[in-house]
Design an enzyme around this catalytic site. Sequence first.
Site, PDB file in Angstrom:
ATOM      1  N   SER A  69       0.802  -1.229   0.000  1.00 31.07           N
ATOM      2  CA  SER A  69       0.000   0.000   0.000  1.00 31.07           C
ATOM      3  C   SER A  69       0.833   1.278   0.000  1.00 31.07           C
ATOM      4  CB  SER A  69      -0.920   0.018   1.216  1.00 31.07           C
ATOM      5  OG  SER A  69      -1.941  -0.915   1.043  1.00 31.07           O
ATOM      6  N   LYS A  72       0.600   3.324  -3.068  1.00 33.90           N
ATOM      7  CA  LYS A  72      -0.603   4.116  -3.349  1.00 33.90           C
ATOM      8  C   LYS A  72      -0.341   5.620  -3.285  1.00 33.90           C
ATOM      9  CE  LYS A  72      -3.589   0.523  -1.327  1.00 33.90           C
ATOM     10  NZ  LYS A  72      -4.348   0.188  -0.101  1.00 33.90           N
ATOM     11  N   TYR A 197      -2.537  -2.251 -10.641  1.00 32.74           N
ATOM     12  CA  TYR A 197      -2.560  -2.179  -9.171  1.00 32.74           C
ATOM     13  C   TYR A 197      -1.663  -3.257  -8.534  1.00 32.74           C
ATOM     14  CZ  TYR A 197      -4.378  -2.492  -4.405  1.00 32.74           C
ATOM     15  OH  TYR A 197      -4.481  -2.554  -3.039  1.00 32.74           O
ATOM     16  N   TYR A 249      -4.256   3.584   7.978  1.00 38.64           N
ATOM     17  CA  TYR A 249      -5.597   2.992   8.079  1.00 38.64           C
ATOM     18  C   TYR A 249      -6.324   3.471   9.331  1.00 38.64           C
ATOM     19  CZ  TYR A 249      -3.598   0.269   4.390  1.00 38.64           C
ATOM     20  OH  TYR A 249      -2.982  -0.094   3.236  1.00 38.64           O
TER      21      TYR A 249
HETATM   22  N1  GLN Z   1      -1.697  -5.307  -2.236  1.00 37.75           N
HETATM   23  C1  GLN Z   1      -2.351  -5.236  -0.978  1.00 37.75           C
HETATM   24  C2  GLN Z   1      -3.848  -5.472  -1.122  1.00 37.75           C
HETATM   25  O1  GLN Z   1      -4.429  -4.977  -2.040  1.00 37.75           O
HETATM   26  C3  GLN Z   1      -2.092  -3.900  -0.358  1.00 37.75           C
HETATM   27  C4  GLN Z   1      -2.770  -3.764   0.985  1.00 37.75           C
HETATM   28  C5  GLN Z   1      -1.876  -3.168   2.038  1.00 37.75           C
HETATM   29  O2  GLN Z   1      -0.670  -3.026   1.882  1.00 37.75           O
HETATM   30  N2  GLN Z   1      -2.451  -2.841   3.157  1.00 37.75           N
HETATM   31  O3  GLN Z   1      -4.466  -6.136  -0.348  1.00 37.75           O
END
Ligand code: GLN
Length: 313
Positions: A69, A72, A197, A249
């Site tokens: 993530s 992102k 993604y 989060y």
């Molecule tokens: N690639 C992971 C997913 O889509 C990324 C989620 C994360 O790092 N929290 O579940």
Amino acid sequence: MSAAELDRIEALLPNWLEEKRRKCQYGKVASYIPELSKSPAEALGIHITDAQGRSVAGGDSRLPFTLQSISKVFTLILALMDNGEEVVFDKVGMEPTGDNFNSMLKLELVQPGIPFNPLINAGAIAISSLIAGSSTTEKSARVLDFLRLLAGNPSLHYDMDIYRSESDTANLNRSMAYFLKDNGVLKGRVEDVLDVYFRHCSVQVTCADLAQMALVLAHDGNNPITGESLIPRRYVQIAKTFMVTCGMYNASGEFAIQVGLPAKSGVSGGILTMVPGKYGIGVVGPALGRKGNSIAGVALLEALSQELDWSLF
Ligand code: GLN
């Protein structure tokens, strides 16, 4: 002044690493992407880089891990550079959700059915569809080139085992993406968007790469070592604000209180954070706490921030 502070960190780190590493036993390595479950649960590493290119590193800072993530933040920035704010925020909102990072609950409940923010999975999948390029290959190549540029590391590459493992098992992300397609949020074929993604989530880095990428954000989009301007300041401001409000989060509020720095975590156990105007910081610790962030990594950052008075708030 910064050199003296780095010396102080270097002196403090070995004890802190040893102490915080013990927290790993209370966390769990992610296993919903089967390949991630091979990550070392006891690992903890950190790399801090300053604007003069001086670094301090400790623990398992050389452990390779995937961005997950953390990527992102950078697809958001690239999508902003490709489309501008109006187009991006027509498809993705700006608010924290209060739900898990992979929740689709509110997509149906809250109109107009766009994801709450670009750092939860639904939002990041929407952002992947906003990356410019005439093919999936070109879009992914542009993301990888951007990450290489920011990390100053032309050899960044995908961990293909992690990529395949996620792509083969991503039922939840897949269902979310089809839902978004139906809501008119995604452009193009759903599987193509998902491929962009999964690839950016599987880019392999070390703490030094994260620290260098973070250093650019800490200096308003400029690489302070080469003087190159890499990201417009406004987009860095947007990215850093999302990192404060949504980057960790459902633990973003607690992290803002205990550490007080913009940060983004990944399910591989990585954390990218920074002291604005000063340092870029990369942390890894694959054992995760209940809210999906590195348990020992967060504890280490709390200790550093409190000792060195880094909180922005
Ligand atoms: N690639 C992971 C997913 O889509 C990324 C989620 C994360 O790092 N929290 O579940």
